[in-house]
Design a protein around this motif. Sequence first.
Motif, mmCIF file in Angstrom:
data_model
loop_
_atom_site.group_PDB
_atom_site.id
_atom_site.type_symbol
_atom_site.label_atom_id
_atom_site.label_comp_id
_atom_site.label_asym_id
_atom_site.label_seq_id
_atom_site.Cartn_x
_atom_site.Cartn_y
_atom_site.Cartn_z
ATOM 1 N N THR A 112 0.870 -1.140 0.038
ATOM 2 C CA THR A 112 0.019 -0.105 0.067
ATOM 3 C C THR A 112 0.798 1.272 -0.043
ATOM 4 O OG1 THR A 112 -0.144 0.042 2.420
ATOM 5 C CG2 THR A 112 -1.723 -1.064 1.306
ATOM 6 N N ARG B 227 -11.730 8.993 4.264
ATOM 7 C CA ARG B 227 -12.042 7.741 4.185
ATOM 8 C C ARG B 227 -13.397 7.688 3.577
ATOM 9 N NH1 ARG B 227 -11.412 3.091 8.893
ATOM 10 N NH2 ARG B 227 -11.530 1.266 7.301
ATOM 11 N N LEU C 219 -9.198 7.221 0.855
ATOM 12 C CA LEU C 219 -8.409 6.663 1.613
ATOM 13 C C LEU C 219 -8.906 5.251 1.947
ATOM 14 C CD1 LEU C 219 -7.029 9.058 3.972
ATOM 15 C CD2 LEU C 219 -6.082 8.345 2.017
ATOM 16 N N ASP C 220 -8.270 4.035 1.931
ATOM 17 C CA ASP C 220 -8.642 2.648 2.106
ATOM 18 C C ASP C 220 -8.679 2.635 3.797
ATOM 19 O OD1 ASP C 220 -8.846 1.209 -0.572
ATOM 20 O OD2 ASP C 220 -6.918 2.243 -0.557
ATOM 21 N N ASP C 221 -7.817 3.308 4.318
ATOM 22 C CA ASP C 221 -7.798 3.302 5.985
ATOM 23 C C ASP C 221 -7.074 4.620 6.101
ATOM 24 O OD1 ASP C 221 -8.422 2.440 8.482
ATOM 25 O OD2 ASP C 221 -7.171 0.595 8.519
ATOM 26 N N ALA D 103 -1.113 -2.009 9.871
ATOM 27 C CA ALA D 103 -1.087 -1.485 8.621
ATOM 28 C C ALA D 103 0.198 -1.422 7.815
ATOM 29 C CB ALA D 103 -1.752 -0.361 8.381
ATOM 30 N N ILE E 137 -3.433 4.376 2.334
ATOM 31 C CA ILE E 137 -3.992 4.772 3.676
ATOM 32 C C ILE E 137 -3.210 6.004 3.921
ATOM 33 C CG2 ILE E 137 -3.778 2.609 4.237
ATOM 34 C CD1 ILE E 137 -1.512 2.532 5.813
#
Length: 276
Positions: free
Chosen positions: A65, A139, A144-146, A165, A126
């Motif tokens: 990521t 998010r 954002l994925d996280d 992460a 992220i």
Amino acid sequence: MSESGTEWSGAGDTEGIGSKTRFEDIYDRPDPRAYFRRLAPLEYEIPQQAQAAFRRAAAERDGGTVLDLCCSYGINAALLNHDVTLAELYARYTDPVVSGLTSAELAVRDKEFYASRRRPDAAPVIGLDVADNAVRYARAVGLLDDAFAENLELGVQPSPRLRAAMADVGLITLTGGGSYLTRRTFDALLGWAGRPLRVSAFVLRTVSYRPIADCLATHGLRTAHDPSRTYPQRLFTDPAEQRFAVKAVRRLGADPTGREEAGRFHTVLYESVPAD
């Protein structure tokens, strides 16, 4: 490209010569409208300047990521993963049509907008920022994925969720935090890295990146930069800020002629890759 330990145009001390304007009042709103309204007159452009470099670094990363430091409302992620320009985002968020929307209503529109502009080569991203509202919005609209609202400059360790992460991070990006982050944040993060990673950072010429590059070296990363090539960040807010920038750049051994003396902050791109 100059490597860590040689020709560091940003090595030195800038204490005691003033400071740059801070914008805390726009960094943690429920949505990004105030952010874009405030920065539009200053022609804040470094996310757009960084877009090509970040796309190249994301393509060259060894999987994993992307972690955007000081991610704010996810603007770097928007430009990295979507067919959109910063100019379009300025127009979108300063449009009188959206001024009367609630943050929730704007988020619904934004989620649809970014989904329609998603690139087929989009990378998982992220974000880390101290602004909880900003990362929550990024998010919620799918940029954002996280997201993690943590301040590692306090000398604390990443949360268990952020540690997990970090195990899959292959690229760290930075455009807006070089004046505020130190080696504390990078050391805390890289201590939990689980794969080879790169760092791509645009840093103002008013601060030294040397301490961070030295920290990255202890984690097996070699840093290179080209001090002759700079990227404009934004206009100065007032003459006092410009005087600070010119003095800081000179104190760090660089020449502000045609750059800071011409009215804008300028940045240098530092790229760190595994030493082997």
